[in-house]
Design a protein around this motif. Structure first.
Motif, PDB file in Angstrom:
ATOM      1  N   CYS A   1      24.440   4.225 -15.509  1.00  0.00           N
ATOM      2  CA  CYS A   1      23.660   5.732 -15.929  1.00  0.00           C
ATOM      3  C   CYS A   1      23.329   5.575 -14.408  1.00  0.00           C
ATOM      4  O   CYS A   1      23.298   6.641 -14.305  1.00  0.00           O
ATOM      5  CB  CYS A   1      21.523   4.486 -15.970  1.00  0.00           C
ATOM      6  SG  CYS A   1      21.962   3.960 -17.534  1.00  0.00           S
ATOM      7  N   ALA A   2      23.759   5.398 -13.919  1.00  0.00           N
ATOM      8  CA  ALA A   2      23.723   5.496 -11.667  1.00  0.00           C
ATOM      9  C   ALA A   2      24.436   6.965 -11.461  1.00  0.00           C
ATOM     10  O   ALA A   2      25.857   6.812 -11.955  1.00  0.00           O
ATOM     11  CB  ALA A   2      23.901   4.444 -10.844  1.00  0.00           C
ATOM     12  N   GLU A   3      24.060   7.746 -11.318  1.00  0.00           N
ATOM     13  CA  GLU A   3      24.093   9.400 -10.665  1.00  0.00           C
ATOM     14  C   GLU A   3      24.876   9.516  -8.622  1.00  0.00           C
ATOM     15  O   GLU A   3      24.154   8.528  -8.043  1.00  0.00           O
ATOM     16  CB  GLU A   3      23.988  10.530 -11.024  1.00  0.00           C
ATOM     17  CG  GLU A   3      22.926  10.472 -12.454  1.00  0.00           C
ATOM     18  CD  GLU A   3      24.721  11.178 -13.219  1.00  0.00           C
ATOM     19  OE1 GLU A   3      25.949  11.696 -12.849  1.00  0.00           O
ATOM     20  OE2 GLU A   3      24.473  11.701 -14.172  1.00  0.00           O
TER      21      GLU A   3
ATOM     22  N   ALA B   1      25.604  10.281  -5.596  1.00  0.00           N
ATOM     23  CA  ALA B   1      25.064  10.941  -4.185  1.00  0.00           C
ATOM     24  C   ALA B   1      25.015  12.029  -3.959  1.00  0.00           C
ATOM     25  O   ALA B   1      23.861  12.853  -4.304  1.00  0.00           O
ATOM     26  CB  ALA B   1      25.110  10.264  -3.122  1.00  0.00           C
TER      27      ALA B   1
ATOM     28  N   ALA C   1      25.482  14.411  -6.536  1.00  0.00           N
ATOM     29  CA  ALA C   1      24.796  14.662  -8.230  1.00  0.00           C
ATOM     30  C   ALA C   1      23.581  15.784  -7.886  1.00  0.00           C
ATOM     31  O   ALA C   1      22.697  15.996  -7.090  1.00  0.00           O
ATOM     32  CB  ALA C   1      24.791  13.512  -8.918  1.00  0.00           C
ATOM     33  N   SER C   2      24.016  16.473  -9.173  1.00  0.00           N
ATOM     34  CA  SER C   2      22.344  17.823  -9.016  1.00  0.00           C
ATOM     35  C   SER C   2      21.116  16.995  -8.908  1.00  0.00           C
ATOM     36  O   SER C   2      21.381  16.186  -9.597  1.00  0.00           O
ATOM     37  CB  SER C   2      22.738  18.615  -9.619  1.00  0.00           C
ATOM     38  OG  SER C   2      22.463  17.905 -11.574  1.00  0.00           O
ATOM     39  N   LEU C   3      19.875  17.407  -9.025  1.00  0.00           N
ATOM     40  CA  LEU C   3      18.507  17.074  -9.095  1.00  0.00           C
ATOM     41  C   LEU C   3      18.536  16.854 -10.970  1.00  0.00           C
ATOM     42  O   LEU C   3      18.133  15.729 -10.991  1.00  0.00           O
ATOM     43  CB  LEU C   3      17.493  17.910  -8.979  1.00  0.00           C
ATOM     44  CG  LEU C   3      16.982  17.348  -7.554  1.00  0.00           C
ATOM     45  CD1 LEU C   3      16.400  18.635  -7.104  1.00  0.00           C
ATOM     46  CD2 LEU C   3      17.281  16.530  -6.687  1.00  0.00           C
TER      47      LEU C   3
ATOM     48  N   LYS D   1      20.979  16.276 -12.859  1.00  0.00           N
ATOM     49  CA  LYS D   1      21.805  15.372 -13.393  1.00  0.00           C
ATOM     50  C   LYS D   1      20.935  13.382 -12.754  1.00  0.00           C
ATOM     51  O   LYS D   1      21.422  12.778 -13.875  1.00  0.00           O
ATOM     52  CB  LYS D   1      22.761  15.073 -12.803  1.00  0.00           C
ATOM     53  CG  LYS D   1      24.299  15.898 -13.898  1.00  0.00           C
ATOM     54  CD  LYS D   1      25.422  16.036 -13.212  1.00  0.00           C
ATOM     55  CE  LYS D   1      26.475  17.276 -14.007  1.00  0.00           C
ATOM     56  NZ  LYS D   1      28.237  17.161 -13.701  1.00  0.00           N
ATOM     57  N   LYS D   2      20.854  13.487 -11.739  1.00  0.00           N
ATOM     58  CA  LYS D   2      20.019  12.277 -11.507  1.00  0.00           C
ATOM     59  C   LYS D   2      18.653  12.067 -12.444  1.00  0.00           C
ATOM     60  O   LYS D   2      18.351  11.291 -12.351  1.00  0.00           O
ATOM     61  CB  LYS D   2      19.517  12.531  -9.658  1.00  0.00           C
ATOM     62  CG  LYS D   2      20.858  12.323  -9.185  1.00  0.00           C
ATOM     63  CD  LYS D   2      19.972  12.880  -7.632  1.00  0.00           C
ATOM     64  CE  LYS D   2      20.891  12.811  -6.303  1.00  0.00           C
ATOM     65  NZ  LYS D   2      20.417  12.744  -5.032  1.00  0.00           N
ATOM     66  N   ARG D   3      18.147  13.168 -12.511  1.00  0.00           N
ATOM     67  CA  ARG D   3      16.792  12.619 -13.193  1.00  0.00           C
ATOM     68  C   ARG D   3      16.816  12.200 -15.022  1.00  0.00           C
ATOM     69  O   ARG D   3      16.867  11.219 -15.585  1.00  0.00           O
ATOM     70  CB  ARG D   3      16.490  13.850 -13.800  1.00  0.00           C
ATOM     71  CG  ARG D   3      14.737  13.625 -14.581  1.00  0.00           C
ATOM     72  CD  ARG D   3      14.863  14.516 -15.900  1.00  0.00           C
ATOM     73  NE  ARG D   3      13.455  13.918 -16.628  1.00  0.00           N
ATOM     74  CZ  ARG D   3      14.244  14.484 -17.821  1.00  0.00           C
ATOM     75  NH1 ARG D   3      15.001  15.056 -18.255  1.00  0.00           N
ATOM     76  NH2 ARG D   3      12.666  13.981 -18.433  1.00  0.00           N
TER      77      ARG D   3
ATOM     78  N   GLY E   1      19.971  10.844 -15.161  1.00  0.00           N
ATOM     79  CA  GLY E   1      20.303   9.042 -15.273  1.00  0.00           C
ATOM     80  C   GLY E   1      19.405   8.120 -14.882  1.00  0.00           C
ATOM     81  O   GLY E   1      19.409   7.238 -15.879  1.00  0.00           O
ATOM     82  N   ILE E   2      18.369   8.449 -14.238  1.00  0.00           N
ATOM     83  CA  ILE E   2      16.884   8.067 -14.531  1.00  0.00           C
ATOM     84  C   ILE E   2      16.126   8.191 -14.979  1.00  0.00           C
ATOM     85  O   ILE E   2      16.500   6.490 -16.122  1.00  0.00           O
ATOM     86  CB  ILE E   2      15.222   8.995 -13.015  1.00  0.00           C
ATOM     87  CG1 ILE E   2      16.716   8.474 -12.124  1.00  0.00           C
ATOM     88  CG2 ILE E   2      14.750   7.809 -13.814  1.00  0.00           C
ATOM     89  CD1 ILE E   2      15.367   9.532 -10.365  1.00  0.00           C
TER      90      ILE E   2
END
Length: 306
Positions: free
Chosen positions: A123-125, A127, A129-131, A133-135, A137-138
């Motif tokens: 699940c971890a994106e 460093a 990655a766009s906001l 994509k990070k969201r 993953g979270i």
């Protein structure tokens, strides 16, 4: 080999029930199969005993025929003997107490513990990655943690309100099938993952923990499936093997494997009947077999003599 009673039965099906030619042919084939089996025991369709019919059914099952096929053939035989009874061609019904073959209940599919860990790690994106994509993953991490840690159904997960995770709660209230409510424990890692999602989505002011494109509505099952598909590929797990229900099965299977009580599992899963939960006892059976092999004195003696 077939008697006049069969002819009259097929005529009745055609005249009164408008049975199609293929249906009549199938019924005739079923009756022929039964008659051939009975003949080997010195019986006919007219003189058949319940035991003779049971032996025919046992032969069908033993030959590897599908349960659905055996059930269809049994239906034909039942109708035939009801017809003979109504027409006065028999004084009893030898098929009255024949049991249908029990439907096959497949064992639940589940992931190994290492595969679940691989999913969570996937699940971890990176460093950079766009906001967005990070969201994503979270969100994926929070969903997977809750599904695996609590055994929630996907409908229960997506309907969770934000307030269910607010604060330092150790239990969450879940509304399941039939409107039944139950409390399920929240692991530390699941709570942390859910809190991370709450923080990143705070600006949406959605009432749901997993909001959809319209924050006023919950995420759709289809949208979640797409996220799950992406995580599965990253974890090098065939997406066809993964679904929210597989994670629910994994939760139950792994709990039992580590010694959980079946009644406790029933409560956690929200099953109204423990018979539904008992499908997971295949894990207990395997564990008990290993325990016997490891600790029973006769099993130990047997191992030494090999």
């Amino acid at each position: 080999m077939l008697s006049g009673g069969v002819d009259l039965f097929l005529e009745m099906l055609a005249a009164e029930r408008a049975a199609a030619p293929n249906t009549l042919a199938a019924y005739e084939a079923d009756l022929t199969s039964c008659a051939e089996s009975l003949a080997r025991e010195g019986q006919t369709l007219q003189t058949a005993t319940t035991e003779g019919l049971q032996n025919w059914m046992a032969a069908l099952v033993g030959s590897g025929q599908a349960r659905r096929t055996v059930a269809r053939r049994l239906s034909c035989i039942r109708q035939f003997y009801l017809f003979l009874l109504r027409e006065g061609m028999r004084a009893d019904n030898p098929a009255a107490h024949l049991d249908s073959p029990k439907p096959h209940t497949p064992l639940p599919r589940f992931l190994s513990e290492s595969e679940v860990l691989a999913l969570l790690n996937a699940c971890a994106e990176p460093a950079g990655a766009s906001l967005a994509k990070k969201r994503r993953g979270i969100l994926a991490k929070a969903a997977l943690e809750l599904l695996y840690a609590s055994g929630l159904r996907i409908s229960e997960l997506l309907a969770l309100p934000r307030k269910a995770i607010a604060g330092d709660q150790r239990m969450i209230m879940v509304r399941g099938k039939g409107g039944r409510e139950r409390l399920v424990p929240l692991s530390d890692s699941a709570r942390e993952a859910a809190q991370a999602l709450l923080e990143v989505d705070a600006h949406l002011e959605s009432p749901f923990l997993f909001p959809g494109r319209d924050p006023a509505k919950l995420m759709t099952r289809q949208a979640f499936d797409r996220i799950l598909h992406t995580v599965a590929i990253r974890a090098e797990i065939d997406p066809a093997r993964l679904s929210p229900h597989v994670l629910r099965h994994s939760f139950a299977t792994h709990l039992l494997a580590h010694g959980a009580d079946l009644r406790a599992l029933q409560m956690l899963l929200g099953h109204a009947d423990i018979a539904t939960t008992q499908i997971y006892t295949h894990v207990q059976t395997e564990r008990l077999q290993k325990a016997v092999q490891a600790h029973h004195p006769l099993a130990a003696d047997s191992a030494h003599t090999k």
